[in-house]
Write an enzyme that holds these catalytic residues in place. Sequence first.
Site, PDB file in Angstrom:
ATOM      1  N   SER A  65       2.196  -0.574   4.979  1.00  0.00           N
ATOM      2  CA  SER A  65       2.315  -1.381   6.200  1.00  0.00           C
ATOM      3  C   SER A  65       2.505  -0.573   7.472  1.00  0.00           C
ATOM      4  O   SER A  65       2.446  -1.146   8.560  1.00  0.00           O
ATOM      5  CB  SER A  65       3.479  -2.350   6.068  1.00  0.00           C
ATOM      6  OG  SER A  65       3.066  -3.450   5.312  1.00  0.00           O
ATOM      7  N   LYS A  68      -0.158  -0.997   9.951  1.00  0.00           N
ATOM      8  CA  LYS A  68      -0.261  -2.199  10.790  1.00  0.00           C
ATOM      9  C   LYS A  68      -0.010  -1.898  12.261  1.00  0.00           C
ATOM     10  O   LYS A  68      -0.528  -2.580  13.148  1.00  0.00           O
ATOM     11  CB  LYS A  68       0.714  -3.268  10.281  1.00  0.00           C
ATOM     12  CG  LYS A  68       0.325  -3.774   8.891  1.00  0.00           C
ATOM     13  CD  LYS A  68       1.391  -4.647   8.256  1.00  0.00           C
ATOM     14  CE  LYS A  68       0.930  -5.085   6.865  1.00  0.00           C
ATOM     15  NZ  LYS A  68       1.968  -5.769   6.093  1.00  0.00           N
ATOM     16  N   TYR A 192      -8.270  -4.799   5.111  1.00  0.00           N
ATOM     17  CA  TYR A 192      -6.800  -4.727   5.053  1.00  0.00           C
ATOM     18  C   TYR A 192      -6.324  -3.862   3.879  1.00  0.00           C
ATOM     19  O   TYR A 192      -5.448  -3.007   4.041  1.00  0.00           O
ATOM     20  CB  TYR A 192      -6.235  -6.155   4.974  1.00  0.00           C
ATOM     21  CG  TYR A 192      -4.753  -6.197   4.734  1.00  0.00           C
ATOM     22  CD1 TYR A 192      -3.859  -5.969   5.777  1.00  0.00           C
ATOM     23  CD2 TYR A 192      -4.240  -6.427   3.456  1.00  0.00           C
ATOM     24  CE1 TYR A 192      -2.486  -5.985   5.544  1.00  0.00           C
ATOM     25  CE2 TYR A 192      -2.878  -6.449   3.225  1.00  0.00           C
ATOM     26  CZ  TYR A 192      -2.008  -6.229   4.270  1.00  0.00           C
ATOM     27  OH  TYR A 192      -0.654  -6.225   4.038  1.00  0.00           O
ATOM     28  N   TYR A 244      10.447  -5.949   7.879  1.00  0.00           N
ATOM     29  CA  TYR A 244      10.564  -7.156   7.066  1.00  0.00           C
ATOM     30  C   TYR A 244      11.829  -7.905   7.466  1.00  0.00           C
ATOM     31  O   TYR A 244      12.169  -7.960   8.642  1.00  0.00           O
ATOM     32  CB  TYR A 244      10.574  -6.802   5.566  1.00  0.00           C
ATOM     33  CG  TYR A 244       9.656  -5.661   5.196  1.00  0.00           C
ATOM     34  CD1 TYR A 244       8.289  -5.831   5.243  1.00  0.00           C
ATOM     35  CD2 TYR A 244      10.147  -4.424   4.827  1.00  0.00           C
ATOM     36  CE1 TYR A 244       7.424  -4.790   4.921  1.00  0.00           C
ATOM     37  CE2 TYR A 244       9.290  -3.383   4.494  1.00  0.00           C
ATOM     38  CZ  TYR A 244       7.945  -3.572   4.546  1.00  0.00           C
ATOM     39  OH  TYR A 244       7.102  -2.562   4.236  1.00  0.00           O
ATOM     40  N   VAL A 262       5.757  -0.268   2.069  1.00  0.00           N
ATOM     41  CA  VAL A 262       6.297  -0.296   0.708  1.00  0.00           C
ATOM     42  C   VAL A 262       5.967   0.961  -0.098  1.00  0.00           C
ATOM     43  O   VAL A 262       6.446   1.133  -1.213  1.00  0.00           O
ATOM     44  CB  VAL A 262       5.877  -1.563  -0.086  1.00  0.00           C
ATOM     45  CG1 VAL A 262       6.480  -2.815   0.520  1.00  0.00           C
ATOM     46  CG2 VAL A 262       4.374  -1.675  -0.224  1.00  0.00           C
TER      47      VAL A 262
HETATM   48  N1  GLU Z   1      -0.397  -3.506   1.145  1.00  0.00           N
HETATM   49  C1  GLU Z   1       0.906  -4.097   1.020  1.00  0.00           C
HETATM   50  C2  GLU Z   1       0.770  -5.571   0.818  1.00  0.00           C
HETATM   51  O1  GLU Z   1      -0.116  -6.151   1.369  1.00  0.00           O
HETATM   52  C3  GLU Z   1       1.669  -3.801   2.268  1.00  0.00           C
HETATM   53  C4  GLU Z   1       3.088  -4.214   2.171  1.00  0.00           C
HETATM   54  C5  GLU Z   1       4.010  -3.380   2.990  1.00  0.00           C
HETATM   55  O2  GLU Z   1       3.923  -2.159   3.047  1.00  0.00           O
HETATM   56  O3  GLU Z   1       4.871  -4.012   3.590  1.00  0.00           O
HETATM   57  O4  GLU Z   1       1.495  -6.164   0.086  1.00  0.00           O
END
Ligand code: GLU
Length: 309
Positions: A65, A68, A192, A244, A262
């Site tokens: 993430s 992002k 994604y 999060y 994650v």
């Molecule tokens: N590729 C992970 C997902 O879509 C990213 C989650 C993350 O790093 O928060 O679940």
Amino acid sequence: MTDDLRSHIDEAMTLAAAQLGKGRVADYIPALAKVDPAKLGFALALPDGTVHASGDADEPFSIQSVSKVFTLALALRRVGSDLWTSVGREPSGSAFNSVVQLESEQGIPRNPLINAGAIATTDRLIDGRAGDAVAEEIVDFMRARAGDDRVEIDFDVAFSESETGARNRSLAHFMDAFGNLTHPVETVVGVYFRQCAIAMSCRQLARAGLFLAMEGRDPFTGEQIVEAHRARRINAIMMLCGHYDNSGEFAFRVGLPGKSGVGGGILCIAPGQGSIAVWSPALNEAGTSLAGAVALEHFAYAAGWSVFD
Ligand code: GLU
């Protein structure tokens, strides 16, 4: 770098190392479950071009993430403020992959750093182009920001994500049902999954984030990557939404904008000072690197770096 910064990094790493053994590696993406939880890396990139690294700072890991933040910057460059018709700017207070809010909020995700919001952002970034071309644009952007052509997508991770991607597909279909997706679900999640599967080291990631610490300008290339007001706003979103459902806790403890993934990476921006990347794969319950957050907390405290000065 002053000796002080070096000793703050050393202290932060010692305190973080004491946390190894706690937390859990993400296992809902099978390829991530194989990573050694005892890894710990730290890199601080300064605007004068130096990168100061410690521990496993040169080992590539799955940025997940953290990507992002970079796709948000690219989407803002491509579609400008119109992006905010597709995604909000509020902390979600729920899990990164939650479906619940999408239902009550008519398919407009709370922010670009939760999964639904990142999928909506990637949809806008695609902007009528082929998915492969956009995935390539994202990797090229990361290479340019890292100043390192070795940055790659880890296709095992991308495949593993796709295989287990029912929930992300559900988020995309949900948004599609509300008219908040402009491309086919598979095109969007295909990009994604690949952006999340980019592998980078702490050294590369710290260097890549530096434009956000420098009012949108990459101090190495001199290029204005995003306008200064946009860099500030990306930092504001990282501060409020980057971790999060423990974004408030991270802001309280570290006091700097950051984004967790994650894979155990965290990118942290100290405006005007530098960019820090840490990596340790074992996560706390909300999904943020446990030892990584401890390292950042102690480094920021010792260095006196905070946006609340
Ligand atoms: N590729 C992970 C997902 O879509 C990213 C989650 C993350 O790093 O928060 O679940």
